[in-house]
Design an enzyme around this catalytic site. Sequence first.
Site, PDB file in Angstrom:
ATOM      1  NE  ARG A   1      11.041   4.601  -1.380  1.00  0.00           N
ATOM      2  CZ  ARG A   1      11.086   3.566  -0.555  1.00  0.00           C
ATOM      3  NH1 ARG A   1      11.341   2.354  -1.027  1.00  0.00           N
ATOM      4  NH2 ARG A   1      10.884   3.721   0.734  1.00  0.00           N
TER       5      ARG A   1
ATOM      6  CE  LYS B   1       1.880   8.224   5.146  1.00  0.00           C
ATOM      7  NZ  LYS B   1       2.912   7.232   5.501  1.00  0.00           N
TER       8      LYS B   1
HETATM    9  N1  BES Z   1       6.370  10.227   4.605  1.00  0.00           N
HETATM   10  C1  BES Z   1       6.531   8.867   4.917  1.00  0.00           C
HETATM   11  C2  BES Z   1       7.649   8.599   5.950  1.00  0.00           C
HETATM   12  C3  BES Z   1       7.412   9.142   7.332  1.00  0.00           C
HETATM   13  C4  BES Z   1       6.797   8.369   8.287  1.00  0.00           C
HETATM   14  C5  BES Z   1       7.866  10.392   7.680  1.00  0.00           C
HETATM   15  C6  BES Z   1       6.588   8.856   9.557  1.00  0.00           C
HETATM   16  C7  BES Z   1       7.686  10.878   8.955  1.00  0.00           C
HETATM   17  C8  BES Z   1       7.046  10.115   9.898  1.00  0.00           C
HETATM   18  C9  BES Z   1       6.885   8.066   3.665  1.00  0.00           C
HETATM   19  O1  BES Z   1       6.425   8.561   2.468  1.00  0.00           O
HETATM   20  C10 BES Z   1       6.281   6.718   3.839  1.00  0.00           C
HETATM   21  O2  BES Z   1       5.092   6.632   3.881  1.00  0.00           O
HETATM   22  N2  BES Z   1       7.137   5.708   3.933  1.00  0.00           N
HETATM   23  C11 BES Z   1       6.717   4.378   4.097  1.00  0.00           C
HETATM   24  C12 BES Z   1       7.514   3.566   3.121  1.00  0.00           C
HETATM   25  C13 BES Z   1       7.024   2.177   2.936  1.00  0.00           C
HETATM   26  C14 BES Z   1       5.670   2.174   2.277  1.00  0.00           C
HETATM   27  C15 BES Z   1       8.029   1.456   2.089  1.00  0.00           C
HETATM   28  C16 BES Z   1       7.033   3.975   5.526  1.00  0.00           C
HETATM   29  O3  BES Z   1       8.046   4.410   6.067  1.00  0.00           O
HETATM   30  O4  BES Z   1       6.237   3.254   6.105  1.00  0.00           O
HETATM   31 ZN    ZN Z   2       4.428   7.900   1.953  1.00  0.00          ZN
END
Ligand code: BES
Ligand code: ZN
Length: 487
Positions: free
Chosen positions: A336, A262
């Site tokens: 997931r 990230k």
């Molecule tokens: N933990 C994050 C989702 C999240 C984002 C929770 C902001 C709380 C606040 C999750 O694991 C994630 O990174 N999701 C990605 C998925 C994508 C790579 C398909 C997302 O939502 O960008």
């Molecule tokens: Zn994630």
Amino acid sequence: MPTVTLSTSKPTTARADVLILGIRGEDDKGDLADTLDVLGFTGEKGQTMRFASAGAVQARVVIAIALPTEPTAEELRRAAAKGIRQVKGAATVAIALHPAGVDEVEAIAEGVALGAYRFDAYKTPKDDATSRVELTSAVILTPFARQSTATKAIERAATVAAAVNVTRDWVNTPPGDKRPADFAAAITAHVDDAGVSDAVKVTVWDEKRLAKERCGGIVGVGQGSDSPPRLVTLAYEPAGAVTHLALVGKGITFDSGGLSIKPGASMQTMKLDMAGAAAVVATTVAIARLGLPIRVTAFACIAENMPSGRATRPGDVLRMRSGATVEVHNTDAEGRLVLADGLALAAEAKPDRIVDVATLTGACMVALGQHTSGILGNDEAFGDSVHAASKAAGESMWPLPITEEMKAAVTSSAIADLRQHNPKPYGGALFAAAFLREFVGDVPWAHLDIAGPAFNEGSAVDYTPAGGTGTGVRTLVRLASDLAATR
Ligand code: BES
Ligand code: ZN
Ligand code: ZN
């Protein structure tokens, strides 16, 4: 947390340092009318005024709060918390919010305990006069004080609020202090501390056991970290249980994104990513403390998502607990993967219903904003029950569909059974749920995407503090009591 009790005293004579006084319109100002008028108290929704009582009432300080003529339970929950958050340097408070019935008494008691929440474990204590005094007692003024149903209601409120607050504590704990083994140990300790270790059996699987049990999702996500993953199972099996509910929670103690790392700014709050696991654990303990006649099996899927030479790569294929293979496309879509194993284990236990709770997708926040969780699943009637429970509990949730196109997308991997990540940039919350659906078999299942509400990046509002909010707990406890009542 202050001790909450009930009394039939009048607001004017209640013995406390501070009086929190609900004012329902112009005619309700009583002897304080002049003072309130001079202060500019118009009675507009949400308005509060804090002033010295100068002998008008027994308490030395009054916190006046504008209320609608017939406030709902949620309005009273918020008002109680708003009032409590203004109390500073006082030990005792009396609360006169005119509850119409026992449900409203319960909401006020919840508001007090939720509004009084602080996370100061990492603050060096200050030694000034205000910090030396702690709020120890809150008395709710109500004509129902002598009814045993009212006493039961405030006990229930204390149990539920304690569950919300421990969830908040866990979410707020810095990620370096809650790595998977630490979080698993904290869960075990909490079950003991809450006095339910006889009723709730805790099992912890370490990384070796997880591999032996073919939990390829949890192992795959956790393998990049120096602190290996855990699966914690809680089992509450009361005699005479009328139904069996399985709960599954996403417990990523820190989500760096893994090799699909990230950007720094999005990583800042990623200690929140175990909020689902925290909520299902705290809920299970609360259900046991309440003695609800419902069997609960909870699975906390715990891992730290880190990049390293051992981390899962985009392109890798994982074999999951269900036996299905999954092609990984983005290691930041890790939730997931851990949930898939938790859901498969839940389905193996043949429960009547499954609910999973997860800070799963940023896409759900794009769809519903920061304060509303998504409800998805494979059974519309059950989704409706969860939605009804959320409304009764005062938590904002809204249904989202799992559309046909997502089924096709999930099964579109060229080399494995399933594809982990949506090939298109649309409907990310729906795709994630479609993926999870592959692991629940035919058990009625609801998925709560709490990515927005789990963490408040702003400042405190009413009973929602800054940081971890404990979202999901109140809805799940309510759902459990609804299921216990209707089977
Ligand atoms: N933990 C994050 C989702 C999240 C984002 C929770 C902001 C709380 C606040 C999750 O694991 C994630 O990174 N999701 C990605 C998925 C994508 C790579 C398909 C997302 O939502 O960008
Ligand atoms: Zn994630
Ligand atoms: Zn995540």
